[in-house]
Design a protein around this motif. Structure first.
Motif, short mmCIF file in Angstrom:
data_model
loop_
_atom_site.label_atom_id
_atom_site.label_comp_id
_atom_site.label_asym_id
_atom_site.label_seq_id
_atom_site.Cartn_x
_atom_site.Cartn_y
_atom_site.Cartn_z
N GLU A 360 0.83 -1.20 0.00
CA GLU A 360 0.00 0.00 0.00
C GLU A 360 0.87 1.25 0.00
O GLU A 360 0.52 2.27 -0.60
CB GLU A 360 -0.93 -0.03 1.22
N GLU A 361 2.03 1.17 0.65
CA GLU A 361 2.95 2.31 0.68
C GLU A 361 3.42 2.69 -0.72
O GLU A 361 3.46 3.87 -1.09
CB GLU A 361 4.16 1.96 1.56
N VAL A 362 3.76 1.69 -1.53
CA VAL A 362 4.20 1.94 -2.90
C VAL A 362 3.05 2.48 -3.75
O VAL A 362 3.23 3.41 -4.55
CB VAL A 362 4.79 0.65 -3.53
N ILE A 363 1.85 1.92 -3.56
CA ILE A 363 0.67 2.41 -4.28
C ILE A 363 0.46 3.89 -3.98
O ILE A 363 0.21 4.71 -4.88
CB ILE A 363 -0.57 1.59 -3.93
N GLU A 364 0.57 4.27 -2.70
CA GLU A 364 0.36 5.67 -2.31
C GLU A 364 1.40 6.59 -2.95
O GLU A 364 1.08 7.71 -3.36
CB GLU A 364 0.40 5.79 -0.78
N LYS A 365 2.64 6.12 -3.06
CA LYS A 365 3.67 6.93 -3.70
C LYS A 365 3.37 7.10 -5.19
O LYS A 365 3.57 8.20 -5.75
CB LYS A 365 5.05 6.27 -3.50
#
Length: 433
Positions: A360-365
């Protein structure tokens, strides 16, 4: 609040395979989005008042039921087994008779929405049904090629069919698979929502409302002979897949883009036919994967590979756009998944089938980078349920007054507020056919 209050909801759609090639009689596949339209139906304070609110387009209008020319309209409605019979086209006499109660609408968009509502209401309901208020909200971007008008038409057709006792109430929960191969109630809703779509678009393909009604995915193919009906195959139990939907907000003309492909097809027929044939094989391969009873990691991986190939074929036809390529570059840079344009191209939207191992962290970036470019990105899912209903009695007692309040519902400020309150994932009371 009354126990006769209820919600109806229907999904939007994206085309995942076969854009443009469908114009040349090749199969294409569209799938449901978890972005949905929601319609709240509550009793009117006055039993003779019909009210339609659509805050997203600034529409609020009401009618006295007794002002509707019921006798003239119903004289054109044929009943088969007690149900109104569907017609090939809108009945011009009914449209004409509704003119008297639509004449004070001065916006084309408002007129079209009200025509759709009253055209369906006067055939699916009758003058003895007490007046009701209808408020519709959409979490779908309007005019982005995601089937927002179809999901609206499906919501209206479903709610009116329920009020008119034309269909049974749905009984399947969110995580239950329908055991019925065919549903006459869903076919009825599908057919009548197409009539609603004809109020909006004149001559729609019927694909958008089919996906909004049945959910899952639909493979469709127009026959080269106009006299032959299009072939439609529903995949109702196609499971949800995580998806990013990015709206570039770049306007485009579908007619111009279709015309551009036609020019390529005329000037380079052998090359063009090879591309269109490849898109046909790709859609067929995708269909064979999507109908597998055990759809898992390998199937998702293959679909993503086909998505990448399909985008390359659409680029070869000349229908991409720098904004869409920017979406793909950002997605590839962050390794979010497989990205392709969806719909006509030339701007509009792109979809990304998210890789299984993306955090989810990569998606948010990735989303933050999309937003820097001025794009709107939605975390959603592909596939899943079609039209459903939420009854007053199926909501926990402590939530009913808030959930079924027209004032609260109409005042939700944005998509996230609507989804947080009403999402089919958040409220377990939703039922499906």
């Amino acid at each position: 609040m009354s126990e006769s209050s209820f919600f109806v909801s229907a999904p939007g759609k994206v085309i995942i395979f076969g854009e443009h090639s469908a114009v040349y009689g090749k199969p294409a596949i569209a799938a449901a989005l978890s972005l949905r339209a929601y319609l709240l139906i509550t009793p009117s304070k006055d039993v003779n008042t019909l009210k339609l609110d659509f805050p997203d387009i600034g529409l609020s209008h009401s009618w006295n039921k007794n002002d509707i020319p019921w006798e003239e309209i119903r004289s054109h409605v044929k009943l088969v087994d007690g149900r109104p019979q569907i017609t090939e086209e809108l009945i011009p006499e009914i449209v004409d008779n509704l003119g008297s109660v639509l004449s004070n609408l001065n916006s084309t968009l408002h007129y079209t929405a009200c025509l759709c509502f009253l055209y369906l209401y006067t055939q699916l309901c009758n003058k003895d049904i007490p007046g009701m208020s209808f408020c519709i909200r959409s979490t779908l971007p309007i005019g982005a090629g995601l089937g927002s008008s179809a999901s609206t038409a499906v919501c209206l057709a479903t709610s009116l069919a329920i009020l008119g006792d034309q269909v049974e109430r749905p009984s399947y929960g969110m995580n239950e698979k329908s055991t019925k191969k065919e549903s006459t109630d869903l076919d009825f809703i599908d057919s009548w929502s197409l009539m609603g779509e004809k109020c909006f678009h004149g001559n729609p393909s019927g694909i958008d409302n089919a996906v909004a009604t049945h959910g899952g995915a639909v493979m469709f193919q127009r026959m080269s002979n106009p006299a032959q009906p299009s072939v439609r195959t529903t995949m109702r139990n196609f499971p949800p897949i995580k998806l990013l939907l990015t709206n570039t907000k770049v306007p485009r003309s579908t007619a111009e883009l279709v015309g551009g492909v036609s020019r390529v097809n005329s000037e380079y027929p052998k090359t063009s036919s090879s591309i269109l044939d490849a898109m046909e094989h790709l859609s067929t391969n995708a269909y064979q994967i999507m109908v597998r009873p055990f759809f898992g990691k390998e199937e998702r991986k293959t679909l993503r590979e086909l998505v990448n190939i399909n985008h390359g074929l659409l680029v070869a036809l000349g229908v991409s756009h720098p904004s869409l390529e920017k979406v793909k570059i950002i997605s590839d840079t962050w390794k979010l998944g497989a990205t392709k344009l969806t719909g006509a191209g030339g701007g509009g939207c792109a979809i990304t089938l998210v890789d299984d191992d993306v955090t989810e962290e990569v998606i948010e970036k990735g989303i933050a980078e999309f937003e820097k470019e001025g794009f709107d990105t939605f975390e959603t899912s592909l596939g899943g349920k079609g039209v459903g209903a939420l009854a007053y009695s199926d909501v926990p007692e402590e939530l009913r007054e808030r959930i079924f309040s027209p004032e609260v519902f109409c005042a939700y400020s944005d998509r996230l507020e609507i989804e947080n309150a009403l999402s089919t994932d958040n409220l377990t009371g939703w039922r499906f056919w």
